[in-house]
Design an enzyme around this catalytic site. Structure first.
Site, PDB file in Angstrom:
ATOM      1  N   THR A  75      -1.011   7.571  -0.642  1.00 41.37           N
ATOM      2  CA  THR A  75      -2.327   7.488  -1.307  1.00 41.37           C
ATOM      3  C   THR A  75      -3.182   6.352  -0.727  1.00 41.37           C
ATOM      4  O   THR A  75      -4.388   6.309  -0.963  1.00 41.37           O
ATOM      5  CB  THR A  75      -2.138   7.203  -2.808  1.00 41.37           C
ATOM      6  OG1 THR A  75      -1.518   5.913  -2.936  1.00 41.37           O
ATOM      7  CG2 THR A  75      -1.262   8.245  -3.479  1.00 41.37           C
ATOM      8  N   ASP A 135       6.098 -13.523  12.288  1.00 38.53           N
ATOM      9  CA  ASP A 135       6.151 -13.142  10.873  1.00 38.53           C
ATOM     10  C   ASP A 135       6.407 -14.386  10.024  1.00 38.53           C
ATOM     11  O   ASP A 135       7.496 -14.966  10.057  1.00 38.53           O
ATOM     12  CB  ASP A 135       7.259 -12.102  10.650  1.00 38.53           C
ATOM     13  CG  ASP A 135       7.199 -11.544   9.234  1.00 38.53           C
ATOM     14  OD1 ASP A 135       7.292 -12.337   8.273  1.00 38.53           O
ATOM     15  OD2 ASP A 135       7.044 -10.333   9.080  1.00 38.53           O
ATOM     16  N   ASP A 165       9.385 -14.177   7.473  1.00 32.46           N
ATOM     17  CA  ASP A 165      10.699 -14.253   8.119  1.00 32.46           C
ATOM     18  C   ASP A 165      10.994 -15.670   8.606  1.00 32.46           C
ATOM     19  O   ASP A 165      12.133 -16.139   8.512  1.00 32.46           O
ATOM     20  CB  ASP A 165      10.760 -13.282   9.303  1.00 32.46           C
ATOM     21  CG  ASP A 165      11.035 -11.856   8.847  1.00 32.46           C
ATOM     22  OD1 ASP A 165      11.486 -11.671   7.695  1.00 32.46           O
ATOM     23  OD2 ASP A 165      10.792 -10.925   9.640  1.00 32.46           O
ATOM     24  N   ARG A 183       0.853  -1.198   0.000  1.00 37.14           N
ATOM     25  CA  ARG A 183       0.000   0.000   0.000  1.00 37.14           C
ATOM     26  C   ARG A 183       0.880   1.235   0.000  1.00 37.14           C
ATOM     27  O   ARG A 183       1.768   1.351   0.848  1.00 37.14           O
ATOM     28  CB  ARG A 183      -0.839   0.035   1.270  1.00 37.14           C
ATOM     29  CG  ARG A 183      -2.046  -0.857   1.255  1.00 37.14           C
ATOM     30  CD  ARG A 183      -3.262  -0.152   0.677  1.00 37.14           C
ATOM     31  NE  ARG A 183      -4.299  -1.145   0.434  1.00 37.14           N
ATOM     32  CZ  ARG A 183      -5.455  -1.150   1.078  1.00 37.14           C
ATOM     33  NH1 ARG A 183      -5.719  -0.245   1.966  1.00 37.14           N
ATOM     34  NH2 ARG A 183      -6.346  -2.079   0.802  1.00 37.14           N
TER      35      ARG A 183
HETATM   36  N1  URA Z   1       1.867 -11.338   8.680  1.00 35.56           N
HETATM   37  C1  URA Z   1       2.558 -12.253   9.386  1.00 35.56           C
HETATM   38  O1  URA Z   1       3.488 -12.873   8.875  1.00 35.56           O
HETATM   39  N2  URA Z   1       2.229 -12.463  10.668  1.00 35.56           N
HETATM   40  C2  URA Z   1       1.236 -11.811  11.284  1.00 35.56           C
HETATM   41  O2  URA Z   1       0.965 -12.069  12.468  1.00 35.56           O
HETATM   42  C3  URA Z   1       0.509 -10.860  10.532  1.00 35.56           C
HETATM   43  C4  URA Z   1       0.856 -10.634   9.228  1.00 35.56           C
END
Ligand code: URA
Length: 210
Positions: free
Chosen positions: A109, A201, A204, A105
């Protein structure tokens, strides 16, 4: 009204999800688990594929049997974490094509910016399953589905591993025509946009970039 959200509570999925959430699970096992859960979710998400009758000669006799009737699938992972689900779903449907979508995003904008998009050229003839392990705010999922719809696929489903209620609301309200498959719906999003309790994440942890 047709059911739009499918939560896959199969014991194998739930068992694997426990190890996926565990913060001590390393990247190698995390990748493997994402792939296996994607495979099991795909099994459920393709439950409505139509079949047609055929015959096959077994070593013993002619058997009346069934094959999937000409439906073509395309998987579209949302970059980057969606890539982790591709191996698993291709194990279930090896003939499927794979498109890719990368977007963010624009902070000014708030409009979605597609930094990468490559979809199969015959997408109008395909049923699409969009892949993203975490459905958090739903922003990128809503945008990715909007972009894919412009190419007129036959249908779109969305497959994730963990969803937040906020993400489900966003996707189902913006796209009431798509079905959403997930392994779990968690509690809420925290102030950083992470799903709680979630798994951290996903990108990651898949790619070892923690
Ligand atoms: N993206 C992720 O990898 N983990 C989250 O908790 C939220 C978005």
């Amino acid at each position: 009204m047709e059911k739009q959200v499918f939560i896959m509570d199969h014991p194998l999925i739930q068992h694997k999800l426990t190890y996926l959430r565990d913060k001590t699970t390393g990247s190698k096992d995390f990748r493997q688990l994402v792939s296996e859960i994607a495979m099991l979710l795909c099994y459920e998400a393709t439950r409505d594929l139509p079949l047609e009758e055929t015959t096959v000669e077994t070593p013993v006799a002619l058997a009346k049997t069934k094959i999937i009737s000409g439906r073509k699938l395309a998987f579209v992972p949302i970059l980057r974490a969606g890539l982790g689900m591709v191996d698993g779903v291709l194990q279930m449907v090896p003939a499927a094509k794979v498109g890719h979508i990368g977007l963010y995003r624009d902070p000014k904008t708030l409009k979605p910016v597609e930094y990468y998009s490559k979809l199969p050229c015959d997408i109008e003839q395909r049923d699409v399953i969009v892949l993203d392990p975490m459905l958090a705010t739903g922003g990128s999922s809503v945008d990715a589905i909007t972009i894919i719809k412009r190419s007129n696929p036959k249908s779109i489903k969305f497959m994730c591993i963990i969803a937040a209620p906020e993400g489900i609301k966003a996707v189902t309200e913006a796209h009431p025509d798509i079905q959403l498959y997930c392994a779990a719906v968690d509690d809420h999003l925290n102030e950083h946009g992470y799903i709680v309790p979630g798994l951290g994440d996903a990108g990651d942890r898949i790619f070892g970039t923690l």
